[in-house]
Write an enzyme that holds these catalytic residues in place. Structure first.
Site, short mmCIF file in Angstrom:
data_model
loop_
_atom_site.label_atom_id
_atom_site.label_comp_id
_atom_site.label_asym_id
_atom_site.label_seq_id
_atom_site.Cartn_x
_atom_site.Cartn_y
_atom_site.Cartn_z
N ALA A 21 0.84 -1.21 0.00
CA ALA A 21 0.00 0.00 0.00
C ALA A 21 0.88 1.26 0.00
O ALA A 21 1.95 1.27 0.61
CB ALA A 21 -0.89 0.00 1.24
N ASP A 22 0.43 2.31 -0.69
CA ASP A 22 1.07 3.61 -0.53
C ASP A 22 0.21 4.45 0.41
O ASP A 22 -0.79 3.96 0.95
CB ASP A 22 1.32 4.29 -1.88
CG ASP A 22 0.05 4.63 -2.63
OD1 ASP A 22 -1.04 4.66 -2.01
OD2 ASP A 22 0.13 4.88 -3.85
N SER A 23 0.60 5.71 0.63
CA SER A 23 -0.09 6.52 1.62
C SER A 23 -1.57 6.70 1.27
O SER A 23 -2.43 6.70 2.15
CB SER A 23 0.59 7.88 1.76
OG SER A 23 0.60 8.53 0.50
N ASP A 56 -3.44 4.57 -0.52
CA ASP A 56 -4.13 3.29 -0.29
C ASP A 56 -4.52 3.16 1.17
O ASP A 56 -5.61 2.66 1.50
CB ASP A 56 -3.20 2.12 -0.64
CG ASP A 56 -2.95 1.99 -2.13
OD1 ASP A 56 -3.90 2.11 -2.90
OD2 ASP A 56 -1.78 1.77 -2.51
N THR A 57 -3.61 3.58 2.06
CA THR A 57 -3.87 3.44 3.49
C THR A 57 -5.05 4.31 3.90
O THR A 57 -5.92 3.87 4.66
CB THR A 57 -2.60 3.85 4.28
OG1 THR A 57 -1.49 3.18 3.70
CG2 THR A 57 -2.71 3.45 5.73
#
Lengths: 78, 416
Positions: free
Chosen positions: A35-37, A39-40
Site C-alpha cells: 500500500a502507498d499513503s 491506499d492506506t
C-alpha cells in the site's frame, strides 16, 4: 476467524489486490502489502464504512497492520 | 537555429469502430458506424439515447485490477492506446535516454465519471464529507500523462492540453514543436475521452449539440447531409509516438509519415458557435500551410472537423473554399466522425491517425451516411461520400475545432 477479522481481510484483499495468505495478522499495509499513503487512507475509509464507525485521523495513524485494524475495530464497532 | 524534422513512429487507437489501430483502419475504409444505444447507463429518459461507445472492452485484459480502479476511464483508455503505440514504435527496445522522452496528452473533460460518482456518494450520505483519496488524482486532466510517464519512466516534458475538441491536436502540435526545437527526442502524444456518462450526455443535450435520431443511431452522424441534426458523442483514445527524424533513423525505426506543420487560432466570436464565415478555420489552415511550407495545391486530403452540426459544417466548408480556391475541387474531403462519432478531446488524434494511414495506404476513408444533398454545399466538392476512395495521398491535413473557439490544423506528409 472472527467475523470482524474476516471482513477486514476481505476489504484488504479487494482494495490492495493481494492474496488471502499474505494478509496475516502481523502484515503491515505499507511494508508487506504494497500500500502507498493513499491506499492506506482509502483502507481506513472502507473500515469506517463497513463497520459504521469514525476513526479520527490521530488514531488512524496508529493503524498500520492488519492486527491493529482488527483490534481497533473490535474495540469501537457498535 | 535550424529546426529538426519530426516523424511518426508509432500508433495506438481505441475507438468505437475498433479497439486497435488495425481494426480502426479496417472500420474506417469499410465505412463502419460505431453508433448504438447507450449501454453504460440507463438513458431511457434522455433526449439522446445512443452514442459511439467502446465495444468488447475489458480493462483487466490490459491493466491489473488494483491499478485499474485508481484510473478514471479516460486514463484507462490512455494507458491502452499509448501502450499499443509504444509497442508499435519499439522505442523502449532501443534503450533511449528517458530524460529526453516526454508525454503530452489531451482530454477535453478528464475524469467526468469520477466527479459524478464522488458527488453522488456525498449526496447519498448525511453531509459528512467522505471523499475517496483517489478521487482528485483520478479526475484531473493531466493525470493520464503522469500515468503514462510512470509506466515507462519517461522523465522529459510532461503535461496535458485542454482545448475542448481540439485538445489532442494541441497535444500533437506541442509535441511537434518541442521536438523540432530540440527539447526532446520523442514524445508520446494524443488524447482520450470518456464522457458517455449521465453528466456528459445530459450536458451536451442541454447545449442542443447532439443528434436525437434515436430511431436510427447508425445513420445519425451524417456530416454534410441536408438532414444532419447534431453530433454523436463518442469515446476512446489515440496515441502517436512523435520522434526526431535522425533519432528514429539511428535506431532503424519504422516511419509512418512526417509531421509537416501545425497551425493554431481562435475565433474570438462565441463560446460554442463557430464563426459564421469560418474566419478562425480559414486562418488556422493558412497558418498550418505556412508552417509546413506547402501550398494549397500540395494537399490531397482534408480530414475535416465536420461534426454533423447544422452550422459547423457550413462554416468549415466556406473556410476550405476560401483557402484552397480552385484547388478545393481536386481535394478529397471526408469526415470520419460519420463513423466514429465525436470523441471530443480524442477526436484530433484519431483523425490524425486516419490522415497518417491514408498517406501510408493511399486510400481516403469516406464520409458515410450521405442520403440527401444540401444546397448549402458546393456539389463540385468531393466529400468522399459513402465509400472509401483510392488516390495517391502525399499530404493530408486534419482540422479540429473546440468549444471556446479553439482551432487547430495539423499537416502530415509522406516521408521523402
Amino acid at each position: 476467524m472472527s467475523d470482524i477479522k474476516s471482513r477486514v481481510v476481505s476489504i484488504i484483499i479487494d482494495k490492495l489486490g493481494v492474496e488471502e495468505a499474505e494478509v496475516t495478522i502481523e502484515a503491515s499495509f505499507t511494508n508487506d502489502l504494497g500500500a502507498d499513503s493513499l491506499d492506506t487512507v482509502e483502507l481506513i475509509m472502507e473500515f469506517e464504512k463497513e463497520f459504521n464507525i469514525a476513526i479520527p485521523d490521530d488514531q488512524a495513524e496508529n493503524i498500520q497492520t492488519v492486527g491493529q485494524a482488527v483490534t481497533y475495530i473490535e474495540e469501537h464497532a457498535k | 537555429m535550424e529546426l529538426k524534422r519530426v516523424v511518426v513512429t508509432g500508433l495506438g487507437a481505441l475507438t468505437p469502430i475498433g479497439n486497435t489501430v488495425e481494426e480502426y483502419w479496417n472500420g474506417l475504409i469499410s465505412g463502419k458506424s460505431g453508433a448504438a444505444p447507450i449501454k453504460q447507463f440507463d438513458a431511457s429518459k434522455f433526449k439522446t439515447q445512443f452514442a459511439c461507445e467502446i465495444k468488447d472492452f475489458n480493462v483487466e485484459d490490459f491493466i491489473d485490477r488494483k491499478e485499474a480502479r485508481k484510473l478514471d476511464q479516460f486514463s484507462q483508455y490512455a494507458m491502452v492506446s499509448s501502450s499499443e503505440a509504444m509497442a508499435d514504435s519499439k522505442l523502449m527496445e532501443s534503450d533511449p535516454n528517458k530524460d529526453r522522452i516526454g508525454v503530452i496528452w489531451g482530454s477535453g473533460i478528464g475524469g467526468l465519471k469520477s466527479l459524478q460518482d464522488e458527488h453522488e456518494n456525498f449526496l447519498d450520505g448525511d453531509g459528512t464529507p467522505k471523499f475517496n483519496p483517489f478521487f482528485i488524482p483520478k479526475m484531473i486532466v493531466d493525470i493520464a500523462a503522469g500515468h503514462i510517464a510512470i509506466k515507462y519512466g519517461l522523465r522529459g516534458p510532461n503535461f496535458a492540453t485542454v482545448s475542448a475538441c481540439a485538445s489532442s491536436s494541441n497535444a500533437i502540435i506541442d509535441a511537434y514543436n518541442l521536438i523540432r526545437l530540440g527539447k526532446a527526442d520523442a514524445i508520446v502524444s494524443g488524447g482520450s475521452e470518456a464522457a458517455v456518462t449521465i453528466m456528459g450526455v445530459g450536458g451536451f443535450n442541454g447545449l442542443r449539440a447532439l443528434s436525437m435520431r434515436n430511431d436510427s443511431p447508425e445513420t445519425a452522424s451524417r456530416p454534410f447531409d441536408k438532414d444532419r441534426d447534431g453530433f454523436v458523442l463518442g469515446e476512446g483514445a489515440g496515441a502517436l509516438i512523435l520522434e526526431e527524424y535522425e533519432h528514429a533513423v539511428a535506431r532503424g525505426a519504422k516511419i509512418y509519415a512526417e509531421v509537416a506543420g501545425g497551425g493554431m487560432s481562435c475565433d474570438a466570436h462565441h463560446i460554442t458557435a463557430p464563426h459564421p464565415e469560418g474566419l478562425g478555420a480559414r486562418n488556422v489552415m493558412i497558418e498550418a500551410l505556412k508552417d509546413a511550407e506547402l501550398t494549397p495545391e500540395d494537399v490531397d486530403y482534408i480530414n475535416v472537423h465536420g461534426t454533423s452540426t447544422p452550422l459547423g459544417d457550413i462554416s468549415e466548408t466556406k473556410a476550405i473554399k476560401d483557402v484552397f480556391g480552385e484547388n478545393a475541387y481536386n481535394l478529397n474531403i471526408s469526415s470520419t466522425k460519420s463513423m466514429t462519432g465525436h470523441l471530443l478531446g480524442a477526436a484530433g488524434v484519431i483523425e490524425a491517425i486516419a490522415c497518417i494511414l491514408s498517406i501510408k495506404n493511399d486510400i481516403v476513408p469516406p464520409t458515410i451516411n450521405h442520403f440527401t444533398d444540401d444546397p448549402e454545399f458546393d456539389s463540385k466538392l468531393n466529400f468522399t461520400f459513402n465509400k472509401a476512395q483510392e488516390r495517391k495521398v502525399n499530404v493530408a491535413l486534419s482540422n479540429t475545432f473546440g468549444f471556446g473557439g479553439h482551432n487547430t490544423s495539423t499537416i502530415f506528409k509522406k516521408l521523402k
